[in-house]
Design an enzyme around this catalytic site. Structure first.
Site, PDB file in Angstrom:
ATOM      1  N   ASP A  77       0.779  -1.107  -0.097  1.00  0.00           N
ATOM      2  CA  ASP A  77       0.063  -0.072   0.056  1.00  0.00           C
ATOM      3  C   ASP A  77       0.794   1.066   0.075  1.00  0.00           C
ATOM      4  OD1 ASP A  77      -3.124   0.954   0.682  1.00  0.00           O
ATOM      5  OD2 ASP A  77      -1.826   2.178   1.697  1.00  0.00           O
ATOM      6  N   ASN A 124      -2.107  12.848  -4.242  1.00  0.00           N
ATOM      7  CA  ASN A 124      -3.139  13.229  -5.449  1.00  0.00           C
ATOM      8  C   ASN A 124      -3.630  15.010  -4.970  1.00  0.00           C
ATOM      9  OD1 ASN A 124      -3.397  11.137  -7.047  1.00  0.00           O
ATOM     10  ND2 ASN A 124      -4.998  10.048  -5.747  1.00  0.00           N
ATOM     11  N   ASP A 129      -1.505   8.917 -10.936  1.00  0.00           N
ATOM     12  CA  ASP A 129      -1.532   7.906 -11.736  1.00  0.00           C
ATOM     13  C   ASP A 129      -0.208   7.346 -12.163  1.00  0.00           C
ATOM     14  OD1 ASP A 129      -4.346   7.874 -11.835  1.00  0.00           O
ATOM     15  OD2 ASP A 129      -4.610   8.864 -13.623  1.00  0.00           O
ATOM     16  N   GLU A 178      -4.517   2.367  -4.268  1.00  0.00           N
ATOM     17  CA  GLU A 178      -3.296   2.147  -4.313  1.00  0.00           C
ATOM     18  C   GLU A 178      -2.704   1.031  -3.465  1.00  0.00           C
ATOM     19  OE1 GLU A 178      -4.342   4.557  -0.431  1.00  0.00           O
ATOM     20  OE2 GLU A 178      -5.061   4.561  -2.649  1.00  0.00           O
TER      21      GLU A 178
END
Length: 588
Positions: free
Chosen positions: A456, A464, A473, A499
């Site tokens: 993770d 973000n 991305d 993620e």
């Protein structure tokens, strides 16, 4: 009577045909067949295209609903686990009854780390709040609250509701929307094992709206997409109907959700709970207007009709000119044959009807059949036509084989798209599951060991928010690339969403898996990402679990790896935590 009526119409039809030229009949027949073919093709294409569009959209909506449901379950499980961990902390057992200030400090720290906690408090067995975040409700009684009553007997989670006392304390203005909460409560025991009280947490229901908005923003290409969260009784907890309620009326009832609306394509995905969190029976409903779903198919059918109509008109015009070339030689042939070897025995061949040309031909054939040479010519003509038909048949077979090969290639391409996560390049959850089941079957039969890694990205939401989703991305793609480069061909890596990644390493125990996990972690940590705001790095936390005979299935192994991942996160992130099959553990 019916036979007489049918006979009269047959006579009239034959009379009309006899008065029409072959050229006129060919043109009308061509135009009629074109229009009929177009209508049949349009109906068939409409049915197939609409069903395909509906099924494809249904699958997309199911995937969105499943992802949303998993997000709800995962978030609730995390909160459930956090409250439970605090309630079970050994260091707090001696202070629950003796040091409210120390308890308040712990609760304030929890709230600061996760603002979703609107209120966290500890109540004595009589229901009096002893310590709470920001001292809210301290000294007040919560003895009648469901979370307190149920929390005395065991871990509990309470469904979405309004809390009037907290609403008054948290509201900054009268115009602000009423607060809604989800409760988690755990019994607390002192150092002697007796009940010291109940630790309760009110989570703001706004996190569910955030999850809805996230999935809506990730699916902007789907026009008029709607995502709802429904209670076990099908009342809307998150969705447009809820927004229609007068926000000042805290007693307003939530409108029931119409899952059978004929003008909407709707899918319902139930939440399943996660691990020891059994869930609250929520359901995620995802829907899209049927008109939007089938719009492209309807446009395609309309285009078929328009183009086909134009083609039919041109075909009729062409047939009109072509039929002239067909009928003129035929008339010349009839006239010529009619002059050869005429005989009075005209009854040998009956007269034929259908058109003026055919009627004249029937008279000419009576003379034609008296010449034996004509029979040979007719045989040669028939053989030539047969060869042409045979040649055309062979061409069609070849065309069919080419189409079948193309169809096979298309199906293989579609299978790849259906099993691959488009962003990371790894497989998706659906494609990962058969591989995982096979690994478990091999272990169950032959004790061939395997290990699972749960990876993770740390603080990915901050990436973000700070650098934008496009950079986010790029991070996902880079992690996917590094994982692909590090694993063996016998291993399988998949992106489970967001993620989060999962790796299944066959023929690899915890020691070997730990070496690979460390290598992946270090590579990702050393990767530099570029943005408009400069270069930055990102780290990952990894949970590791080796399969054991006590695991009931592969899901148990994955769950233990997930638990190890939580341990890595709790220990400070950017590390590997191992859920060892024995009492030993290893972490980075």
């Amino acid at each position: 009577m019916a036979d007489s009526f049918l006979g009269n119409w047959t006579l009239k039809l034959n009379s009309i045909r006899d008065r029409m030229s072959l050229r006129q009949q060919i043109s009308l027949a061509t135009a009629g067949l074109c229009f009929l073919s177009i209508m049949v093709a349009a109906i068939v294409a409409s049915t197939i295209a609409r069903q395909a569009a509906i099924e494809e959209t249904r699958q997309d909506l199911v995937l969105i609903g499943q992802s949303m449901a998993q997000t709800l379950d995962q978030d609730m499980f995390n909160r459930f686990r956090e409250v439970r961990n605090i309630a079970e902390l050994e260091v707090l057992r001696p202070v629950w009854k003796r040091n409210p200030d120390a308890i308040r400090d712990v609760l304030d720290q929890l709230q600061q780390s996760l603002p979703v906690y609107a209120w966290v408090g500890f109540a004595a067995p009589d229901g009096t709040v002893i310590a709470a975040t920001q001292t809210m409700l301290e000294g007040q009684s919560v003895a009648e609250r469901p979370w307190f009553i149920n929390g005395l007997t065991g871990p509990t989670a309470e469904d979405v509701h309004k809390a009037k006392l907290l609403d008054k304390l948290l509201r900054t203005s009268e115009d602000e929307e009423p607060f809604r909460f989800v409760d988690v409560a755990m019994p607390v025991r002192d150092e002697y094992g007796t009940i010291a009280g109940v630790l309760g947490a009110h989570m703001s229901w706004s996190w569910a709206y955030e999850a809805q908005r996230k999935f809506m923003s990730h699916n902007l290409a789907k026009k008029q997409l709607e995502i709802f969260v429904l209670s076990e009784d099908n009342e809307v907890l998150v969705g447009q109907e809820l927004l229609a309620i007068d926000e000042h009326d805290v007693d307003a009832e939530v409108f029931p959700f119409d899952a059978d609306a004929a003008d909407m394509l709707t899918v319902m995905v139930p939440t399943q709970g996660f691990s020891e969190y059994e869930g609250l029976g929520w359901k995620v409903a995802v829907r899209q207007p049927m008109a939007v779903v089938t719009a492209q198919a309807d446009r395609m059918v309309l285009m078929i009709v328009l183009i086909g109509s134009v083609i039919a008109v041109f075909a009729a015009l062409i047939s009109w000119f072509v039929s002239r070339n067909l009928s003129n030689p035929l008339l010349q042939f009839v006239a010529a044959m009619d002059q050869i070897g005429r005989s009075a025995d005209e009854g040998a061949v009956p007269r034929q009807s259908g058109s003026r040309e055919v009627l004249q031909l029937s008279v000419a054939i009576r003379s034609l059949l008296r010449r034996l040479g004509v029979v040979e010519a007719m045989e040669k003509t028939a053989l030539g036509q047969l060869e042409e038909v045979h040649s055309e048949y062979k061409k069609r077979i070849q065309t069919s084989e080419e189409r079948n090969r193309q169809l096979g290639a298309d199906l293989r391409h579609l299978k790849t798209l259906a099993e691959q996560d488009p962003l990371s390049g790894l497989t998706n959850r659906r494609a990962f599951q058969p591989f995982a089941d096979d690994a478990w079957s091999t272990f169950d039969r032959h004790r061939r060991v395997f290990s699972v890694l749960m990876i993770d990205a740390d603080h990915f939401k901050a990436v973000n928010d700070t650098y934008g989703h496009q950079i986010g991305d790029d991070v996902i793609r880079t992690i996917g690339r590094i994982i692909t480069e590090e694993i063996r061909t016998t291993d399988k890596a998949a992106r489970f969403g967001g993620e989060e990644f999962v790796l299944l390493l066959r023929e690899n125990d915890a020691n070997g898996a730990w070496v690979l996990a460390e290598r992946i972690r270090l590579r990702i940590a050393s990767e530099a990402f570029q943005s408009d705001q400069g270069t930055f790095n990102i780290t990952v936390s990894i949970g590791l679990a080796e399969v054991t005979v006590s695991d009931r299935d592969v899901e148990d192994t994955i769950a233990r790896a997930d638990h190890a991942l939580y341990s890595a996160k709790s220990a400070g992130r950017n590390r590997v935590a191992v859920d060892m099959p024995v009492s030993q553990s290893k972490s980075a």
